[in-house]
Design an enzyme around this catalytic site. Structure first.
Site, PDB file in Angstrom:
ATOM      1  N   TYR A  32     -25.132  76.252 -20.137  1.00  0.00           N
ATOM      2  CA  TYR A  32     -24.389  75.532 -21.174  1.00  0.00           C
ATOM      3  C   TYR A  32     -24.327  74.060 -20.763  1.00  0.00           C
ATOM      4  CZ  TYR A  32     -21.953  75.623 -25.544  1.00  0.00           C
ATOM      5  OH  TYR A  32     -21.641  75.451 -26.868  1.00  0.00           O
ATOM      6  N   HIS A  37     -24.528  68.208 -15.594  1.00  0.00           N
ATOM      7  CA  HIS A  37     -25.665  68.942 -15.033  1.00  0.00           C
ATOM      8  C   HIS A  37     -26.915  68.057 -15.013  1.00  0.00           C
ATOM      9  CE1 HIS A  37     -23.303  72.393 -16.938  1.00  0.00           C
ATOM     10  NE2 HIS A  37     -23.343  72.749 -15.670  1.00  0.00           N
ATOM     11  N   GLY A 147     -22.417  68.843  -7.808  1.00  0.00           N
ATOM     12  CA  GLY A 147     -21.542  67.815  -8.375  1.00  0.00           C
ATOM     13  C   GLY A 147     -20.222  67.720  -7.630  1.00  0.00           C
ATOM     14  N   VAL A 176     -19.420  63.119 -13.679  1.00  0.00           N
ATOM     15  CA  VAL A 176     -19.769  62.484 -14.953  1.00  0.00           C
ATOM     16  C   VAL A 176     -18.635  62.784 -15.942  1.00  0.00           C
ATOM     17  CG1 VAL A 176     -21.432  62.378 -16.850  1.00  0.00           C
ATOM     18  CG2 VAL A 176     -22.224  62.760 -14.501  1.00  0.00           C
TER      19      VAL A 176
HETATM   20  P1  AMP Z   1     -21.495  74.822 -13.331  1.00  0.00           P
HETATM   21  O1  AMP Z   1     -22.569  75.117 -14.324  1.00  0.00           O
HETATM   22  O2  AMP Z   1     -20.186  74.462 -13.938  1.00  0.00           O
HETATM   23  O3  AMP Z   1     -21.386  75.901 -12.276  1.00  0.00           O
HETATM   24  O4  AMP Z   1     -21.939  73.512 -12.560  1.00  0.00           O
HETATM   25  C1  AMP Z   1     -23.202  73.418 -11.962  1.00  0.00           C
HETATM   26  C2  AMP Z   1     -23.264  72.171 -11.147  1.00  0.00           C
HETATM   27  O5  AMP Z   1     -23.020  71.034 -11.972  1.00  0.00           O
HETATM   28  C3  AMP Z   1     -22.214  72.114 -10.016  1.00  0.00           C
HETATM   29  O6  AMP Z   1     -22.799  71.530  -8.875  1.00  0.00           O
HETATM   30  C4  AMP Z   1     -21.155  71.236 -10.610  1.00  0.00           C
HETATM   31  O7  AMP Z   1     -20.378  70.562  -9.651  1.00  0.00           O
HETATM   32  C5  AMP Z   1     -21.991  70.257 -11.411  1.00  0.00           C
HETATM   33  N1  AMP Z   1     -21.171  69.636 -12.435  1.00  0.00           N
HETATM   34  C6  AMP Z   1     -20.461  70.260 -13.414  1.00  0.00           C
HETATM   35  N2  AMP Z   1     -19.778  69.354 -14.154  1.00  0.00           N
HETATM   36  C7  AMP Z   1     -20.034  68.147 -13.622  1.00  0.00           C
HETATM   37  C8  AMP Z   1     -19.620  66.814 -13.924  1.00  0.00           C
HETATM   38  N3  AMP Z   1     -18.793  66.542 -14.920  1.00  0.00           N
HETATM   39  N4  AMP Z   1     -20.095  65.814 -13.146  1.00  0.00           N
HETATM   40  C9  AMP Z   1     -20.929  66.063 -12.115  1.00  0.00           C
HETATM   41  N5  AMP Z   1     -21.364  67.294 -11.785  1.00  0.00           N
HETATM   42  C10 AMP Z   1     -20.925  68.325 -12.523  1.00  0.00           C
END
Ligand code: AMP
Length: 282
Positions: A32, A37, A147, A176
């Protein structure tokens, strides 16, 4: 861009890229996709590596009453965004492919998992360390990108890499945000327009705390109280935690010295949002 759901195919494709002399970069996600990402992908592309993105909503990191079933999923949209961003290969396994046995070996997180999100989500980080270790073994990347939105997760993964001797560099990527300051999250789609508006208090309180510290306030507990006061005063959000912690050890900070992590988690209805700010150079 290639997409595969099979571990054996992923290994085969990566073997071929290695033969061509390519380095491999991994961006683990639950899909998503949003600009957060894609910032990880952008960073990964900079090194010229073959970029592998995993998209897997990992049941192991969700508690029994959490949102695994309703977590947003849209692989067609994700594939389009990933391709536009320059991802070379998507690994999108089913649960059966990742966890074919019920008698599963897992990777147990150490002390870094005991506080902050680990308190209200006691099984979460073991689920994260297990799936990320599996992804590291499947993809065998040179670098993996995480992130700072999930700051505790980033620290825990760095610790796992050290403790289990993965020959992988962990690269952090800054948070972000939307133009109004809300940190991007796949879970933001759950928010009602009113909750979405109220959630702005998170970034606002972190900014205010940064300012209080820069003006000379040094008491960790006082800053925590002031942030909580602001959140309660300006929203209906239910605070899970607001804590000032050491940016590497995650020890509680009472007297702020040269740097501090301000981390918080707040529930808006059934949606739990996290955010944080690293205050450095004091
Ligand atoms: P997730 O799909 O939520 O498990 O996130 C996957 C990766 O994207 C992880 O390393 C998160 O820390 C990174 N991530 C999610 N949201 C953000 C954001 N707003 N800024 C930077 N990295 C993000």
């Amino acid at each position: 861009m290639l997409i595969s759901t099979k571990i054996s195919e992923i290994r085969e494709i990566i073997r071929e890229e290695r033969k061509k002399g390519k380095e491999i970069a991994l961006v683990p996600t639950m899909g998503y996709l949003h600009e957060g990402h894609l910032a990880l992908v952008k960073e990964a592309k900079k090194s010229g590596a073959f970029v592998v993105m995993s998209i897997f909503v990992n049941p192991l990191q969700f508690g029994p009453n959490e949102d695994f079933d309703r977590y947003p999923r849209n692989i067609e949209r994700d594939a389009r965004l990933a391709e536009e961003a320059g991802v070379n290969l998507i690994f999108n396994p089913g649960v059966e492919e990742m966890y074919p046995t019920t008698n599963l070996s897992t990777v147990a997180v150490g002390k870094l998992g005991d506080c902050l999100c680990g308190t209200s989500r006691p099984t979460h980080f073991n689920g994260v360390t297990t799936v990320v270790s599996k992804l590291f073994n499947i993809v065998q990347p040179d670098r993996a990108y995480f992130g700072q939105k999930d700051y505790q997760q980033y620290l825990i993964i760095k610790q796992v890499v050290k403790d289990l001797n993965f020959p992988i560099e962990i690269v952090p990527v800054p948070i972000v945000r939307e133009s109004d300051g809300l940190a991007l999250s796949s879970r933001n789609v759950y928010l009602s327009p009113e909750q979405r508006q109220e959630a702005l208090v998170l970034q606002k309180s972190l900014k205010a705390a940064d300012e209080w510290i820069r003006q000379g306030e040094r008491s960790g507990s006082l800053i925590e109280e002031k942030i909580k006061e602001m959140i309660r005063g300006e929203s209906s959000g239910e605070i899970d935690y607001v804590e000032l912690r050491h940016p590497e050890t995650l020890d509680r900070v009472e007297m702020i010295e040269d740097s501090v992590l301000i981390a918080l988690a707040v529930r808006f209805g059934s949606t739990r949002l996290i955010d944080n700010k690293l205050v450095e150079g004091l």
